[in-house]
Design an enzyme around this catalytic site. Structure first.
Site, PDB file in Angstrom:
ATOM      1  N   TYR A  72     -14.703  -8.181  -4.397  1.00  0.00           N
ATOM      2  CA  TYR A  72     -14.100  -8.477  -3.093  1.00  0.00           C
ATOM      3  C   TYR A  72     -12.932  -9.457  -3.252  1.00  0.00           C
ATOM      4  CZ  TYR A  72     -13.867  -9.448   1.917  1.00  0.00           C
ATOM      5  OH  TYR A  72     -13.450  -9.561   3.217  1.00  0.00           O
ATOM      6  N   PHE A 124      13.136   2.783   9.916  1.00  0.00           N
ATOM      7  CA  PHE A 124      12.258   3.955   9.838  1.00  0.00           C
ATOM      8  C   PHE A 124      11.409   4.033  11.106  1.00  0.00           C
ATOM      9  CE2 PHE A 124       8.259   5.985   8.467  1.00  0.00           C
ATOM     10  CZ  PHE A 124       8.782   7.240   8.233  1.00  0.00           C
ATOM     11  N   ASP A 125      10.874   5.219  11.428  1.00  0.00           N
ATOM     12  CA  ASP A 125      10.192   5.372  12.724  1.00  0.00           C
ATOM     13  C   ASP A 125       8.978   4.454  12.914  1.00  0.00           C
ATOM     14  OD1 ASP A 125       8.799   6.891  10.905  1.00  0.00           O
ATOM     15  OD2 ASP A 125       8.534   8.632  12.178  1.00  0.00           O
ATOM     16  N   ASP A 215      12.915  -3.264   3.549  1.00  0.00           N
ATOM     17  CA  ASP A 215      11.889  -2.225   3.528  1.00  0.00           C
ATOM     18  C   ASP A 215      12.189  -1.449   2.254  1.00  0.00           C
ATOM     19  OD1 ASP A 215      10.582   0.187   3.653  1.00  0.00           O
ATOM     20  OD2 ASP A 215      10.928   0.509   5.785  1.00  0.00           O
ATOM     21  N   ALA A 217      10.594   0.843   0.310  1.00  0.00           N
ATOM     22  CA  ALA A 217       9.817   2.037  -0.074  1.00  0.00           C
ATOM     23  C   ALA A 217      10.488   2.790  -1.237  1.00  0.00           C
ATOM     24  CB  ALA A 217       9.663   2.952   1.133  1.00  0.00           C
ATOM     25  N   LYS A 258       5.826   5.921  -2.132  1.00  0.00           N
ATOM     26  CA  LYS A 258       7.101   6.526  -2.542  1.00  0.00           C
ATOM     27  C   LYS A 258       7.369   6.131  -4.004  1.00  0.00           C
ATOM     28  CE  LYS A 258       7.531   6.656   2.103  1.00  0.00           C
ATOM     29  NZ  LYS A 258       6.503   6.135   3.021  1.00  0.00           N
ATOM     30  N   HIS A 450       6.617  12.464  17.749  1.00  0.00           N
ATOM     31  CA  HIS A 450       6.786  13.651  16.898  1.00  0.00           C
ATOM     32  C   HIS A 450       5.545  13.990  16.080  1.00  0.00           C
ATOM     33  CE1 HIS A 450       7.931  10.208  14.492  1.00  0.00           C
ATOM     34  NE2 HIS A 450       7.685  10.918  13.405  1.00  0.00           N
TER      35      HIS A 450
HETATM   36  C1  LIG Z   1      11.558   3.717   4.778  1.00  0.00           C
HETATM   37  C2  LIG Z   1      10.109   3.772   5.158  1.00  0.00           C
HETATM   38  N1  LIG Z   1       9.497   2.669   5.591  1.00  0.00           N
HETATM   39  C3  LIG Z   1       8.203   2.662   5.930  1.00  0.00           C
HETATM   40  C4  LIG Z   1       7.448   3.813   5.865  1.00  0.00           C
HETATM   41  C5  LIG Z   1       6.002   3.774   6.279  1.00  0.00           C
HETATM   42  O1  LIG Z   1       5.180   3.873   5.195  1.00  0.00           O
HETATM   43  P1  LIG Z   1       3.711   4.489   5.243  1.00  0.00           P
HETATM   44  O2  LIG Z   1       3.848   5.934   5.545  1.00  0.00           O
HETATM   45  O3  LIG Z   1       3.147   4.201   3.898  1.00  0.00           O
HETATM   46  O4  LIG Z   1       2.959   3.773   6.320  1.00  0.00           O
HETATM   47  C6  LIG Z   1       8.039   4.988   5.418  1.00  0.00           C
HETATM   48  C7  LIG Z   1       7.241   6.231   5.324  1.00  0.00           C
HETATM   49  O5  LIG Z   1       7.708   7.307   5.156  1.00  0.00           O
HETATM   50  C8  LIG Z   1       9.413   4.965   5.057  1.00  0.00           C
HETATM   51  O6  LIG Z   1      10.050   6.071   4.632  1.00  0.00           O
END
Ligand SMILES: Cc1ncc(COP(=O)(O)O)c(C=O)c1O
Length: 458
Positions: A72, A124-125, A215, A217, A258, A450
């Site tokens: 843990y 990102f969304d 961010d 990713a 990613k 979406h």
């Molecule tokens: C640029 C970016 N930020 C954040 C995220 C969110 O990540 P997760 O899907 O792991 O929650 C994504 C997911 O596609 C992304 O492309």
């Protein structure tokens, strides 16, 4: 003769690719409410819905699972992740999270409050969702050239410093918890952000006393483009470039699904100990104790290993090369694709592809549906459907862009699969004049519509 480059891996295990008939696919997509997220994966032949969590782990990653320490607190897997993170990003304070949006939730819980503004390049969304959920406002300051599909500008993911400064000038400092830059800029087409732009943004952040978060990713893909396209970086390694990128930030979030090539996992990381402490409380509530936060020990091990593999130059050459390969095939067929090709996906300009379908009738989604019917390809719309409604007026947001994204999973498909995909798109392109029926919404959720929307044909 120059020897061609090749994938720096070979296959040890395979997974079935499913075939189906057109009649079956027509039936399935109708039953799915014309929403590709509602399809079962066995109904899909080539799955290009996302590059997130869909990569193939290496034998080293799989074997690291066996060494996962599931304690843990203080698990060795946590320390493996800490070591990789510190070597690759330079951050010492971090909080594991089960995926990127969870890391966003933790960071924004500590930083963002109602009425705040969070400027950056196109968020990102899920990032936008987390900001708007807190009744704060994400401000898109992406360079204008990003909306020019044909421009070969090498850094269309950049933030426009003038737009950013305008937001910083017009609002009191306490209303801007941070600037957030997404590398690469997924929403703008997987386009990179230059080192010069990160440096300039850092200067603006310092001038106005605001924090800068990344961010990250797809940070390794961003580093690859800097190496290839920006003066002064040709001789630097991907890891050196990544370290410099991160040096301009006060912290980062990462969906490790990613560029760390894991099926699940993420983290937030901090330079400032106080903010890390504050965020730790939210990590514990939402994700789990600070040394595992939503991840099992085995997953932390795989993530640590993936960070090293995802930043290897030979891997990135083959990964980004494959995306380029698909784009080139499609260009040969005259298909309008976003230029230059992004890091993780090929983006089709659905507006020029289907000029007879107006924005309000979701041309991107219509095209995505047609690609599925034609050849079982699952893609995703990046247009009016994803742009969602204005949280105040509830009107549809038209970004001016209607795209279909073909996101390529890492180390999964061969170039033959890419040839198949290009041929499917070509067939739809050849019958585009006969595609005249748009889609309309039957049901939608109040936020991030979406994912779950139900559509019907006009
Ligand atoms: C640029 C970016 N930020 C954040 C995220 C969110 O990540 P997760 O899907 O792991 O929650 C994504 C997911 O596609 C992304 O492309």
């Amino acid at each position: 003769m120059d020897l061609p480059s090749f994938e720096p891996y070979k296959t040890k295990m395979v997974e079935q690719v499913y075939s189906s008939t057109r009649t079956e696919r027509e039936e399935w997509i109708k039953n799915a409410g014309f929403n590709l997220f509602n399809l079962r994966s066995e109904q899909v032949t080539i799955d290009l819905l996302t590059d997130s969590g869909t990569g193939a782990m290496s034998d080293r990653q799989w074997s690291s699972l066996m060494l996962g320490d599931e304690s843990y607190a203080g698990a060795s897997s946590y320390y493996n992740m800490k070591k990789a993170l510190s070597e690759i990003t330079g951050f010492e304070y971090f909080l594991p999270a089960h995926q990127g949006r969870a890391a966003e939730n933790v960071l924004f819980s500590a930083l963002v409050k109602e009425g705040d503004f969070v400027p950056g390049n196109s968020h990102f969304d899920t990032t936008k969702g987390h900001i708007e959920f807190r009744k704060a406002i994400p401000v898109d300051c992406t360079v204008e050239i990003a909306s020019d599909f044909k421009s070969m500008n090498p850094f269309k993911g950049n933030v426009d410093p003038a737009k950013l400064e305008d937001v910083l000038k017009k609002n009191p400092r306490e209303k801007i918890p941070c600037i957030l830059i997404t590398i690469t800029n997924n929403t703008a087409g997987g386009q990179p952000v230059s080192m010069a732009n990160l440096r300039e943004t850092r200067k603006l952040a310092d001038r106005y006393g605001v924090k800068l978060f990344l961010d990250s990713a797809r940070f390794a893909e961003n580093a690859w483009f800097i190496k290839k396209r920006e003066d002064g970086y040709k001789e630097k390694s991907i890891r050196e470039i990544a370290r410099e990128m991160f040096s301009y930030a006060d912290g980062i979030t990462m969906s490790s699904k990613k560029d760390a090539i894991v099926n699940m996992g993420g983290f937030s990381a901090y330079r400032d100990e106080d903010l890390f402490r504050k965020a730790s409380a939210y990590n514990i509530i939402y994700e789990g104790f600070i040394t595992y936060g939503g991840m099992s020990g085995r997953d932390m091990n795989a993530l640590a290993q993936g960070l090293y593999e995802g930043t290897e130059e030979q891997y990135l050459r083959s990964r980004i090369g494959q995306v380029e390969f698909l784009a080139e095939r499609m260009k040969e067929y005259g298909i309008p694709v976003l230029q230059p090709t992004g890091g993780h996906a090929v983006f089709i300009d659905a507006k020029s592809f289907l000029p007879r379908i107006p924005d309000g009738k979701f041309p991107g989604q219509v095209l995505a549906v047609e690609l599925f019917i034609e050849g079982g390809i699952r893609s995703t719309e990046i247009g009016t459907l994803m742009a969602d409604r204005d949280p105040v007026t509830r009107a549809n947001r038209f970004s001016g862009k209607e795209m279909v994204r073909l996101a390529i999973p890492r180390r999964v498909y061969s170039d033959n699969h890419m040839n198949y995909v290009a041929a499917v798109v070509k067939n739809v392109f050849e019958r585009r004049d006969r595609i005249t029926r748009g889609l309309k919404i039957k049901w939608e959720a109040p936020i991030l519509r979406h994912f779950t929307v139900v559509l019907e044909r006009e």
